[in-house]
Design an enzyme around this catalytic site. Structure first.
Site, short mmCIF file in Angstrom:
data_model
loop_
_atom_site.label_atom_id
_atom_site.label_comp_id
_atom_site.label_asym_id
_atom_site.label_seq_id
_atom_site.Cartn_x
_atom_site.Cartn_y
_atom_site.Cartn_z
N LYS A 65 49.13 47.54 41.45
CA LYS A 65 48.64 48.93 41.40
C LYS A 65 48.78 49.59 42.76
O LYS A 65 49.27 50.71 42.88
CB LYS A 65 47.16 48.99 40.99
CG LYS A 65 46.84 48.47 39.62
CD LYS A 65 45.36 48.65 39.29
CE LYS A 65 44.39 47.87 40.14
NZ LYS A 65 44.42 46.40 39.97
N ARG A 142 36.90 51.52 36.28
CA ARG A 142 36.99 50.12 35.91
C ARG A 142 35.98 49.76 34.82
O ARG A 142 35.91 48.61 34.40
CB ARG A 142 36.67 49.28 37.13
CG ARG A 142 37.84 48.46 37.64
CD ARG A 142 37.31 47.82 38.90
NE ARG A 142 38.08 46.72 39.35
CZ ARG A 142 38.93 46.80 40.39
NH1 ARG A 142 39.17 47.93 40.97
NH2 ARG A 142 39.53 45.73 40.80
N ARG A 176 49.19 36.95 48.25
CA ARG A 176 48.99 38.19 49.01
C ARG A 176 48.61 37.91 50.47
O ARG A 176 47.76 37.05 50.73
CB ARG A 176 47.82 38.96 48.39
CG ARG A 176 48.30 40.04 47.49
CD ARG A 176 47.32 41.10 47.18
NE ARG A 176 46.09 40.72 46.52
CZ ARG A 176 45.60 41.39 45.47
NH1 ARG A 176 46.23 42.43 44.98
NH2 ARG A 176 44.46 41.03 44.94
N ARG A 220 42.90 37.95 51.74
CA ARG A 220 41.62 38.52 51.30
C ARG A 220 40.67 37.41 50.86
O ARG A 220 41.10 36.47 50.19
CB ARG A 220 41.87 39.45 50.10
CG ARG A 220 42.05 40.89 50.48
CD ARG A 220 42.53 41.73 49.34
NE ARG A 220 41.70 41.67 48.14
CZ ARG A 220 41.89 42.44 47.07
NH1 ARG A 220 42.87 43.33 47.07
NH2 ARG A 220 41.12 42.34 46.01
N ARG A 231 37.90 37.45 38.45
CA ARG A 231 38.25 38.88 38.42
C ARG A 231 39.08 39.21 37.18
O ARG A 231 38.92 40.26 36.57
CB ARG A 231 39.00 39.27 39.70
CG ARG A 231 38.03 39.52 40.85
CD ARG A 231 38.64 39.33 42.21
NE ARG A 231 39.81 40.13 42.44
CZ ARG A 231 40.81 39.77 43.27
NH1 ARG A 231 40.76 38.62 43.91
NH2 ARG A 231 41.83 40.56 43.44
N1 LIG Z 1 35.90 50.96 40.34
C1 LIG Z 1 35.24 49.88 40.78
N2 LIG Z 1 34.07 49.51 40.23
C2 LIG Z 1 33.38 48.44 40.67
N3 LIG Z 1 33.81 47.65 41.65
C3 LIG Z 1 34.99 47.94 42.26
C4 LIG Z 1 35.75 49.08 41.85
N4 LIG Z 1 36.88 49.14 42.62
C5 LIG Z 1 36.81 48.09 43.47
N5 LIG Z 1 35.68 47.36 43.26
C6 LIG Z 1 35.25 46.15 43.99
O1 LIG Z 1 36.20 45.87 45.02
C7 LIG Z 1 36.85 44.61 44.76
C8 LIG Z 1 38.31 44.71 45.18
O2 LIG Z 1 38.94 45.71 44.40
P1 LIG Z 1 40.53 45.80 44.33
O3 LIG Z 1 41.11 45.77 45.69
O4 LIG Z 1 40.85 46.98 43.47
O5 LIG Z 1 40.92 44.43 43.64
P2 LIG Z 1 41.88 43.91 42.51
O6 LIG Z 1 42.94 43.19 43.26
O7 LIG Z 1 40.94 42.99 41.77
O8 LIG Z 1 42.42 45.02 41.64
C9 LIG Z 1 36.63 44.34 43.29
O9 LIG Z 1 36.69 42.97 42.94
C10 LIG Z 1 35.22 44.93 43.10
O10 LIG Z 1 34.24 44.05 43.61
#
Ligand SMILES: Nc1ncnc2c1ncn2[C@@H]1O[C@H](COP(=O)(O)OP(=O)(O)O)[C@@H](O)[C@H]1O
Length: 285
Positions: A65, A142, A176, A220, A231
């Site tokens: 994404k 989300r 990553r 990360r 996740r």
């Molecule tokens: N819209 C959201 N609602 C709730 N938690 C979020 C949201 N966006 C990000 N997070 C938090 O930040 C973390 C990292 O998000 P992100 O970088 O988008 O990870 P991913 O690689 O899982 O898509 C998530 O695991 C969550 O804890």
């Protein structure tokens, strides 16, 4: 410069396709007032010339994404807002939320809707102050609650749902790497899946860092196998229903990634009707 601005305005207008009748009433939504206010600047649908891209990227962790949202953001000159980055910035700032967020993120859980909306509102207000129109959201919404709140305060034009098989998602998350100096995102995973039983193979070359980043690479803390699996489980439980939310409103574009960036990026531009836009944009630069 003027040519780019004209191109941008023309493109903004043509992105806006007539949307199906909305089935959701904003009065049902309990959006915090400051969040609604952040979106109030967006001109109404009929004012096409001033209207810009309002897109959302959906997809499992590791699907890319961030990569594709960031490329589109550069191409279309609209802000790319990744809520994962907002959470990581808050963590790094050691602000009041940071210890609470650290535990949640470490376990692969979702941050509360209230916190995420507050972080997003602050970022939107900052974009507004810079005079930016439009956005590409990545990682938000989300949950159904977040989608309802967003739908209550603005009209999302398009939701791009990126898809990849789950074994590849895991490999990609584990591969990553981020340069802790320049912030560049890389991936050391080398995916080479042979075609079998009628399902196509898939090759994704690693995205290796330049020599001066190699000694500064970090992973990360939530990209460990156990946390990535959690996740993915949470994505299926909490975020997959969001796909249906947008599908039923005629806004969802499903995109199965055919491979790495060299194969996927041109195809994505094609389905978004942007393939000749990239040429025009670079010609005008
Ligand atoms: N819209 C959201 N609602 C709730 N938690 C979020 C949201 N966006 C990000 N997070 C938090 O930040 C973390 C990292 O998000 P992100 O970088 O988008 O990870 P991913 O690689 O899982 O898509 C998530 O695991 C969550 O804890």
């Amino acid at each position: 410069m003027a040519a780019i601005t004209r191109l941008r305005l023309a493109k903004c207008a043509s992105f806006v396709s007539p949307l199906p009748p909305r089935t959701f009433s904003s009065s049902q939504v309990n959006a915090p007032p400051h969040f609604a206010a952040s979106f109030r600047r967006v001109p109404p649908l009929d004012n096409l010339s001033k209207r810009c891209v309002q897109w959302v990227f959906l997809g499992c962790p590791g699907v890319g994404k961030g990569t594709y949202a960031s490329r589109l953001s550069n191409l279309l000159a609209v802000p790319h807002i990744a809520t994962g980055d907002l959470v990581r910035d808050e963590l790094a700032s050691s602000g009041p939320l940071s210890s609470q967020l650290s535990e949640i993120v470490k376990q692969g859980q979702l941050v509360s809707d209230e916190i995420i909306i507050s972080l997003l509102s602050k970022r939107l207000a900052a974009e507004e102050a810079k005079g930016e129109l439009g956005f590409i959201l990545d990682g938000f919404p989300r949950t159904i609650k977040q989608a309802e709140i967003l739908e209550g305060v603005t009209d999302i034009d398009l939701v791009i749902n990126l898809k990849l098989r789950e074994d590849v998602l895991l490999e990609k998350c584990l591969g990553r790497r981020i340069c802790n100096q320049c912030g560049g995102n890389f991936n050391v995973a080398s995916i080479d899946i042979k075609a079998e039983n009628g399902s196509p193979g898939m090759v994704m070359a690693p995205l290796l860092p330049p020599a001066n980043c190699i000694s500064k690479l970090i992973t990360r803390s939530d990209d460990t196998e156990a946390v990535v699996k959690e996740r993915l489980r949470i994505y299926r439980e909490m975020t997959q229903p969001v796909e249906e939310f947008y599908r039923s409103r005629g806004k969802l574009l499903e995109f199965n990634l055919p491979g790495g960036i060299p194969e996927s990026w041109p195809k994505l531009l094609q389905v978004l009707n942007l393939d000749d836009y990239e040429d025009k944009r670079s010609a005008a630069a």
